[in-house]
Design a protein around this motif. Structure first.
Motif, mmCIF file in Angstrom:
data_model
loop_
_atom_site.group_PDB
_atom_site.id
_atom_site.type_symbol
_atom_site.label_atom_id
_atom_site.label_comp_id
_atom_site.label_asym_id
_atom_site.label_seq_id
_atom_site.Cartn_x
_atom_site.Cartn_y
_atom_site.Cartn_z
ATOM 1 N N THR A 186 -10.851 -34.155 -44.524
ATOM 2 C CA THR A 186 -9.398 -34.129 -44.670
ATOM 3 C C THR A 186 -8.882 -35.558 -44.733
ATOM 4 O OG1 THR A 186 -7.318 -33.391 -43.671
ATOM 5 C CG2 THR A 186 -9.070 -34.038 -42.177
ATOM 6 N N GLU A 187 -7.703 -35.728 -45.308
ATOM 7 C CA GLU A 187 -7.136 -37.057 -45.483
ATOM 8 C C GLU A 187 -6.208 -37.467 -44.348
ATOM 9 O OE1 GLU A 187 -5.226 -36.868 -49.242
ATOM 10 O OE2 GLU A 187 -7.091 -36.979 -50.397
ATOM 11 N N SER A 188 -5.982 -36.602 -43.371
ATOM 12 C CA SER A 188 -5.027 -36.913 -42.307
ATOM 13 C C SER A 188 -5.618 -36.615 -40.934
ATOM 14 C CB SER A 188 -3.731 -36.123 -42.499
ATOM 15 O OG SER A 188 -3.984 -34.740 -42.418
ATOM 16 N N LEU A 189 -5.068 -37.276 -39.959
ATOM 17 C CA LEU A 189 -5.506 -37.085 -38.580
ATOM 18 C C LEU A 189 -4.333 -37.341 -37.647
ATOM 19 C CD1 LEU A 189 -7.902 -36.650 -36.553
ATOM 20 C CD2 LEU A 189 -8.090 -39.148 -36.477
ATOM 21 N N ALA A 190 -4.086 -36.402 -36.737
ATOM 22 C CA ALA A 190 -3.096 -36.579 -35.680
ATOM 23 C C ALA A 190 -3.837 -36.681 -34.357
ATOM 24 C CB ALA A 190 -2.107 -35.416 -35.662
ATOM 25 N N SER A 191 -3.422 -37.604 -33.522
ATOM 26 C CA SER A 191 -4.104 -37.813 -32.247
ATOM 27 C C SER A 191 -3.096 -38.130 -31.152
ATOM 28 C CB SER A 191 -5.133 -38.938 -32.367
ATOM 29 O OG SER A 191 -4.513 -40.153 -32.765
ATOM 30 N N PHE A 192 -3.533 -37.958 -29.915
ATOM 31 C CA PHE A 192 -2.698 -38.238 -28.752
ATOM 32 C C PHE A 192 -3.517 -39.029 -27.748
ATOM 33 C CE2 PHE A 192 -1.783 -37.139 -24.332
ATOM 34 C CZ PHE A 192 -0.461 -37.572 -24.225
ATOM 35 N N LEU A 193 -2.863 -39.970 -27.095
ATOM 36 C CA LEU A 193 -3.512 -40.685 -26.005
ATOM 37 C C LEU A 193 -2.483 -41.026 -24.943
ATOM 38 C CD1 LEU A 193 -2.836 -44.019 -25.912
ATOM 39 C CD2 LEU A 193 -4.289 -44.020 -27.916
ATOM 40 N N VAL A 194 -2.975 -41.292 -23.764
ATOM 41 C CA VAL A 194 -2.153 -41.832 -22.699
ATOM 42 C C VAL A 194 -2.953 -42.962 -22.059
ATOM 43 C CG1 VAL A 194 -2.969 -40.074 -21.072
ATOM 44 C CG2 VAL A 194 -0.874 -41.362 -20.583
ATOM 45 N N ALA A 195 -2.326 -44.120 -21.918
ATOM 46 C CA ALA A 195 -3.013 -45.306 -21.416
ATOM 47 C C ALA A 195 -2.346 -45.802 -20.153
ATOM 48 C CB ALA A 195 -2.999 -46.414 -22.480
ATOM 49 N N ALA A 196 -3.137 -46.393 -19.290
ATOM 50 C CA ALA A 196 -2.642 -47.041 -18.070
ATOM 51 C C ALA A 196 -3.029 -48.516 -18.131
ATOM 52 C CB ALA A 196 -3.220 -46.382 -16.832
ATOM 53 N N ILE A 197 -2.046 -49.394 -17.999
ATOM 54 C CA ILE A 197 -2.268 -50.836 -18.119
ATOM 55 C C ILE A 197 -1.726 -51.497 -16.855
ATOM 56 C CG2 ILE A 197 -1.866 -52.899 -19.492
ATOM 57 C CD1 ILE A 197 -1.092 -50.940 -21.798
ATOM 58 N N TYR A 198 -2.580 -52.183 -16.122
ATOM 59 C CA TYR A 198 -2.141 -52.894 -14.925
ATOM 60 C C TYR A 198 -2.216 -54.392 -15.184
ATOM 61 C CZ TYR A 198 -1.644 -54.465 -10.115
ATOM 62 O OH TYR A 198 -1.211 -55.070 -8.986
ATOM 63 N N LYS A 199 -1.112 -55.062 -14.959
ATOM 64 C CA LYS A 199 -1.036 -56.511 -15.176
ATOM 65 C C LYS A 199 -0.868 -57.224 -13.847
ATOM 66 C CE LYS A 199 1.732 -60.096 -17.454
ATOM 67 N NZ LYS A 199 2.933 -60.376 -18.277
ATOM 68 N N PHE A 200 -1.653 -58.281 -13.661
ATOM 69 C CA PHE A 200 -1.523 -59.047 -12.411
ATOM 70 C C PHE A 200 -1.340 -60.536 -12.711
ATOM 71 C CE2 PHE A 200 -6.007 -58.488 -13.437
ATOM 72 C CZ PHE A 200 -6.506 -59.768 -13.381
ATOM 73 N N LYS A 226 -1.274 -81.473 -10.521
ATOM 74 C CA LYS A 226 -2.345 -80.577 -10.920
ATOM 75 C C LYS A 226 -1.991 -79.157 -10.488
ATOM 76 C CE LYS A 226 -5.871 -84.181 -10.580
ATOM 77 N NZ LYS A 226 -7.182 -84.579 -10.014
ATOM 78 N N LYS A 227 -2.145 -78.250 -11.420
ATOM 79 C CA LYS A 227 -1.736 -76.880 -11.163
ATOM 80 C C LYS A 227 -2.742 -75.907 -11.739
ATOM 81 C CE LYS A 227 2.001 -73.598 -12.129
ATOM 82 N NZ LYS A 227 3.293 -73.397 -12.836
ATOM 83 N N PHE A 228 -3.222 -74.991 -10.912
ATOM 84 C CA PHE A 228 -4.117 -73.928 -11.358
ATOM 85 C C PHE A 228 -3.383 -72.599 -11.241
ATOM 86 C CE2 PHE A 228 -7.090 -70.493 -10.384
ATOM 87 C CZ PHE A 228 -7.889 -70.539 -11.516
ATOM 88 N N SER A 229 -3.486 -71.772 -12.266
ATOM 89 C CA SER A 229 -2.868 -70.453 -12.236
ATOM 90 C C SER A 229 -3.781 -69.448 -12.916
ATOM 91 C CB SER A 229 -1.496 -70.476 -12.931
ATOM 92 O OG SER A 229 -1.631 -70.833 -14.299
ATOM 93 N N TYR A 230 -3.580 -68.189 -12.613
ATOM 94 C CA TYR A 230 -4.373 -67.151 -13.251
ATOM 95 C C TYR A 230 -3.525 -65.907 -13.440
ATOM 96 C CZ TYR A 230 -4.810 -64.748 -8.754
ATOM 97 O OH TYR A 230 -4.539 -64.091 -7.581
ATOM 98 N N GLU A 231 -3.912 -65.105 -14.408
ATOM 99 C CA GLU A 231 -3.283 -63.826 -14.678
ATOM 100 C C GLU A 231 -4.289 -62.949 -15.407
ATOM 101 O OE1 GLU A 231 -0.176 -63.907 -17.646
ATOM 102 O OE2 GLU A 231 -0.871 -65.861 -18.352
ATOM 103 N N GLY A 232 -3.937 -61.712 -15.627
ATOM 104 C CA GLY A 232 -4.851 -60.835 -16.348
ATOM 105 C C GLY A 232 -4.379 -59.402 -16.333
ATOM 106 N N SER A 233 -5.263 -58.513 -16.756
ATOM 107 C CA SER A 233 -4.913 -57.097 -16.835
ATOM 108 C C SER A 233 -6.179 -56.257 -16.894
ATOM 109 C CB SER A 233 -4.047 -56.816 -18.071
ATOM 110 O OG SER A 233 -4.793 -57.056 -19.257
ATOM 111 N N VAL A 234 -6.020 -54.987 -16.586
ATOM 112 C CA VAL A 234 -7.066 -53.988 -16.801
ATOM 113 C C VAL A 234 -6.395 -52.761 -17.416
ATOM 114 C CG1 VAL A 234 -8.569 -54.777 -14.936
ATOM 115 C CG2 VAL A 234 -6.807 -53.077 -14.459
ATOM 116 N N ASP A 235 -7.122 -52.057 -18.289
ATOM 117 C CA ASP A 235 -6.527 -50.882 -18.914
ATOM 118 C C ASP A 235 -7.590 -49.837 -19.193
ATOM 119 O OD1 ASP A 235 -7.071 -51.075 -22.217
ATOM 120 O OD2 ASP A 235 -7.132 -52.980 -21.178
ATOM 121 N N ALA A 236 -7.164 -48.591 -19.197
ATOM 122 C CA ALA A 236 -8.012 -47.451 -19.516
ATOM 123 C C ALA A 236 -7.130 -46.392 -20.175
ATOM 124 C CB ALA A 236 -8.677 -46.893 -18.262
#
Length: 328
Positions: A314-328, A27-37
């Protein structure tokens, strides 16, 4: 003599206990996940008007992605997985009827080559997934946003050989947890060396028919090219498109990825919209944290879904983002 007999009895008992321990399923229990903003802003338009391409990562300013917790329990040939999501990205993916539940299923490894899965599981169609951990680009494609997210039902996976695999499934209509109409869907996936041909069909209650190809290959030691193409039709109307995902590793910590996508609607009429979008994403990893700066450009034809800095359509859109993703 009594001591020798006692030692023999204890020895036999210990061997019996050892055999029972070996035969009992582990029997084995494990977990993982992530958070991001993330932080997102429009480069060619004001942020005061709500507008964004596709779905997910569609808020401006500082915004939350989601928290993802995945727990799995395995005992011998059987097991279960509970995949919970919290936050805007998760809300868009799972819907209100199963709020917080992304996946929830039990499985049985009937043999080394056959696995049965029963419950709610993420879709087998498409190149991208709900969790940002599984995608190179942080924002998602139109193909992903338009296709199914999850299914509730029963699927069987078969390892036909080292290269070939087959999956067949019977499910509720896509993204439907409570089936009140009696309509069901069927799915199949044929895989060969990490190339997958996927088919989904329902009676027209949601998607109708969707055929999807997902795959990719290593161009070199440092470059990978992912591919996705799909066609969907429901009583003569639907969508189709294709996307390429070249990704290049510059160092152990940093890589670049580009997504070029063409997406169009089909059906009656001559002015149905289509869009071409290009997304360039960097991925910098520090231990379990990944920082992703991203520039995206979307251009629609025969449609004006966006607004520029003057508030004009308008028919076009340019955008920028920066994301932080933490995985455990």
């Amino acid at each position: 003599m009594k001591k020798i007999t006692l030692i023999f009895v204890l020895l036999v008992a210990s061997i019996g206990f050892a055999q029972d321990a070996e035969e009992a399923p582990k029997k084995k229990f494990s977990y993982e996940g992530s958070v991001d903003a993330y932080y997102r802003t429009n480069l060619t338009a004001t942020d005061t008007i709500a507008q964004s391409p596709a779905s997910f990562a569609n808020q401006t300013g500082f915004a939350l992605g989601m928290a993802n917790f995945i727990g799995s329990y395995e005992s011998g040939k059987v097991g279960a997985v509970a995949d919970l999501v919290f936050g805007p990205r998760g809300d868009q993916a799972v819907g209100s009827d199963v709020l917080y539940v992304n996946q929830l299923y039990a499985y049985w490894n009937v043999s080394e080559k056959t696995t049965l899965t029963f419950g709610r599981f993420n879709t087998f169609l498409g190149y991208e997934v709900i969790s940002p951990v599984g995608n190179f680009n942080y924002s998602t494609s139109y193909l992903f946003a338009s296709g199914p997210f999850s299914h509730v039902g029963l699927k069987a996976d078969f390892a036909l050989s080292e290269d070939f695999s087959l999956m067949v499934s019977a499910m509720n209509a896509t993204d439907t947890n409570n089936n009140t109409t009696g309509d069901y869907a069927f799915g199949a996936q044929l895989g060969y060396s990490d190339q997958y041909l996927n088919v989904y069909y329902d009676s027209g209650v949601v998607l109708g028919l969707e055929i999807d190809f997902t795959g990719g290959f290593d161009v070199s030691d440092d470059m990978f090219l992912g591919i996705n193409a799909a066609y969907q039709d429901n009583d003569g109307a639907g969508f189709y498109g294709a996307a390429l995902y070249p990704q290049y590793t510059l160092s152990d910590d940093f890589s670049l990825g580009l997504r070029g996508e063409y997406f169009a609607m089909h059906g009656e009429g001559d002015d149905l919209p289509s869009v071409f979008d290009v997304t360039l994403t960097g991925s910098y990893t520090v231990d379990d944290l990944t920082i992703k700066p991203e520039v995206r450009f979307d251009s629609w034809s025969d449609n004006t879904p966006f607004y520029d800095n003057d508030g004009l359509p308008t028919e076009s859109l340019a955008s920028f983002l920066v994301a932080a993703i933490y995985k455990f």
